[in-house]
Design a protein around this motif. Structure first.
Motif, short mmCIF file in Angstrom:
data_model
loop_
_atom_site.label_atom_id
_atom_site.label_comp_id
_atom_site.label_asym_id
_atom_site.label_seq_id
_atom_site.Cartn_x
_atom_site.Cartn_y
_atom_site.Cartn_z
N LYS A 22 0.66 -1.00 -0.12
CA LYS A 22 -0.19 -0.09 0.05
C LYS A 22 0.85 1.20 -0.08
O LYS A 22 0.56 2.29 -0.50
CB LYS A 22 -0.77 0.18 1.33
CG LYS A 22 -2.14 -0.82 0.95
CD LYS A 22 -2.99 -0.52 2.28
CE LYS A 22 -4.31 -1.22 1.98
NZ LYS A 22 -5.61 -1.13 2.79
N HIS B 152 2.09 1.89 -3.44
CA HIS B 152 1.14 2.28 -4.15
C HIS B 152 0.63 3.59 -4.24
O HIS B 152 0.67 4.43 -5.04
CB HIS B 152 0.01 1.38 -3.78
CG HIS B 152 -1.29 1.57 -4.88
ND1 HIS B 152 -2.39 2.32 -4.48
CD2 HIS B 152 -1.53 1.26 -6.24
CE1 HIS B 152 -3.21 2.24 -5.28
NE2 HIS B 152 -2.77 1.90 -6.48
N SER B 153 0.68 4.29 -2.92
CA SER B 153 0.49 5.42 -2.39
C SER B 153 1.50 6.39 -2.87
O SER B 153 1.17 7.44 -3.46
CB SER B 153 0.17 5.63 -1.02
OG SER B 153 -0.01 7.04 -0.66
N LYS C 5 1.14 6.79 -6.83
CA LYS C 5 0.14 7.51 -7.23
C LYS C 5 0.52 8.96 -6.70
O LYS C 5 -0.05 10.02 -7.56
CB LYS C 5 -1.09 7.48 -6.21
CG LYS C 5 -1.69 6.19 -6.65
CD LYS C 5 -3.05 5.75 -5.66
CE LYS C 5 -4.08 6.77 -5.78
NZ LYS C 5 -5.35 6.10 -5.05
N LYS D 51 -1.98 5.90 -14.14
CA LYS D 51 -2.98 5.31 -13.21
C LYS D 51 -3.58 4.04 -13.59
O LYS D 51 -3.56 3.37 -12.49
CB LYS D 51 -4.13 6.53 -12.99
CG LYS D 51 -3.81 7.61 -12.24
CD LYS D 51 -4.98 8.73 -12.01
CE LYS D 51 -4.72 9.95 -11.13
NZ LYS D 51 -5.87 10.82 -11.18
N ALA D 52 -3.89 3.92 -14.74
CA ALA D 52 -4.27 2.49 -14.94
C ALA D 52 -3.20 1.43 -15.01
O ALA D 52 -3.53 0.40 -14.43
CB ALA D 52 -5.00 2.76 -16.46
N GLU E 162 -2.69 0.64 -11.41
CA GLU E 162 -3.69 -0.27 -10.63
C GLU E 162 -3.48 -1.29 -11.17
O GLU E 162 -3.84 -2.63 -10.51
CB GLU E 162 -5.05 0.43 -11.04
CG GLU E 162 -5.45 1.86 -10.29
CD GLU E 162 -5.35 1.41 -8.87
OE1 GLU E 162 -5.76 0.67 -8.19
OE2 GLU E 162 -4.47 2.34 -8.13
N TYR F 67 -0.57 -3.15 -9.25
CA TYR F 67 -1.15 -3.35 -8.01
C TYR F 67 -1.99 -4.51 -7.93
O TYR F 67 -2.01 -5.39 -7.02
CB TYR F 67 -1.66 -2.16 -7.45
CG TYR F 67 -1.97 -1.85 -5.78
CD1 TYR F 67 -1.19 -2.24 -5.06
CD2 TYR F 67 -3.17 -1.71 -5.58
CE1 TYR F 67 -1.32 -2.24 -3.70
CE2 TYR F 67 -3.56 -1.74 -4.08
CZ TYR F 67 -2.54 -1.95 -3.08
OH TYR F 67 -2.84 -1.87 -1.72
N LYS F 68 -3.05 -4.46 -8.86
CA LYS F 68 -4.07 -5.47 -8.79
C LYS F 68 -4.23 -6.13 -10.19
O LYS F 68 -5.09 -5.89 -10.95
CB LYS F 68 -5.41 -5.07 -8.11
CG LYS F 68 -5.30 -4.48 -6.74
CD LYS F 68 -6.70 -4.11 -6.45
CE LYS F 68 -6.76 -3.51 -4.91
NZ LYS F 68 -8.20 -2.91 -4.72
N SER G 210 -7.84 -5.30 -15.24
CA SER G 210 -7.10 -4.04 -15.33
C SER G 210 -6.03 -3.75 -16.26
O SER G 210 -6.03 -2.83 -16.86
CB SER G 210 -6.24 -4.40 -13.92
OG SER G 210 -5.50 -5.47 -13.95
N LYS H 46 -8.41 -1.98 -18.84
CA LYS H 46 -8.68 -0.61 -18.44
C LYS H 46 -7.19 0.18 -18.85
O LYS H 46 -7.49 1.40 -19.29
CB LYS H 46 -8.53 -0.44 -16.77
CG LYS H 46 -10.15 -0.81 -16.33
CD LYS H 46 -10.17 -0.57 -14.80
CE LYS H 46 -11.66 -0.97 -14.59
NZ LYS H 46 -11.82 -0.53 -13.15
#
Length: 192
Positions: free
Chosen positions: A25, A28-29, A32, A69-70, A73, A76-77, A82, A85
């Motif tokens: 996390k 990831h943060s 971002k 951003k895509a 994500e 991340y997942k 995804s 996306k």
């Protein structure tokens, strides 16, 4: 000797693959935040431009942010959703930039430019849908083949329709029999 070398290469590949995909996390943060900071810097660079060049620059900056951003994500997942996306974000970003660039043209040239941009967008989206259908895990291979075949058929139809609209728009620059012939050729080529 070859076995040991292959084993080491396989182990390193696995290590690189898992470290490249693993993200907690906090990472990831932080990622971002970097994306947001990069977007703000890109927008600031656009402020030095004028007119449509500034608008194009802003669309490019926003598109780059959306794609990043895509991708984040997806990292991340990870999933077929995804990955789709990411492809959609790329298609949408390219479309927005292409449409904005069309504002430099006028009349039929502008209309053709926009139809071409739309056709490219439709092609990219449909290719992403097919790729998603192909990547989707399935328990039953015959069902998966049917889903992929249906996605390909739908994609072909949507692409043809978008390409036809772009070709028809090109015909608008012509007059009379020449225009009629152009439209007839486009209908024949794209099966409309």
């Amino acid at each position: 000797m070859n076995f040991t070398r292959n084993l080491i290469a396989l182990a390193l590949t696995g290590l690189v693959a898992t470290t490249g995909m693993a993200m907690d996390k906090a990472e990831h943060s932080a990622a971002k935040d970097r994306i947001s900071a990069n977007y703000k810097m890109a927008k600031e660079k656009c402020d030095a431009l004028k007119d449509n060049a500034k608008d194009v620059c802003m669309k490019e900056a926003k598109g780059t942010e959306d794609i990043a951003k895509a991708e984040l994500e997806a990292q991340y997942k990870p999933s077929d959703k995804s990955a789709y996306k990411v492809a959609k974000a790329r298609a949408d970003a390219n479309y927005e930039v292409a449409k904005e660039k069309c504002d430099d043209a006028a009349g039929n040239a502008k209309d053709v430019c926009k139809k071409d941009a739309k056709a490219a967008h439709v092609r990219a989206l449909e290719n992403a849908k097919v790729a998603r259908a192909e990547a989707k895990p399935a328990d039953n291979m015959s069902e998966k083949r049917a889903d992929v075949a249906e996605a390909k058929q739908d994609a072909a139809h949507e692409k043809n329709e978008a390409d036809y609209k772009a070709a028809k728009e090109r015909c608008d620059a012509l007059k009379g029999a020449e225009q009629d012939s152009c439209v007839a050729d486009a209908k024949r080529k794209y099966g409309m």
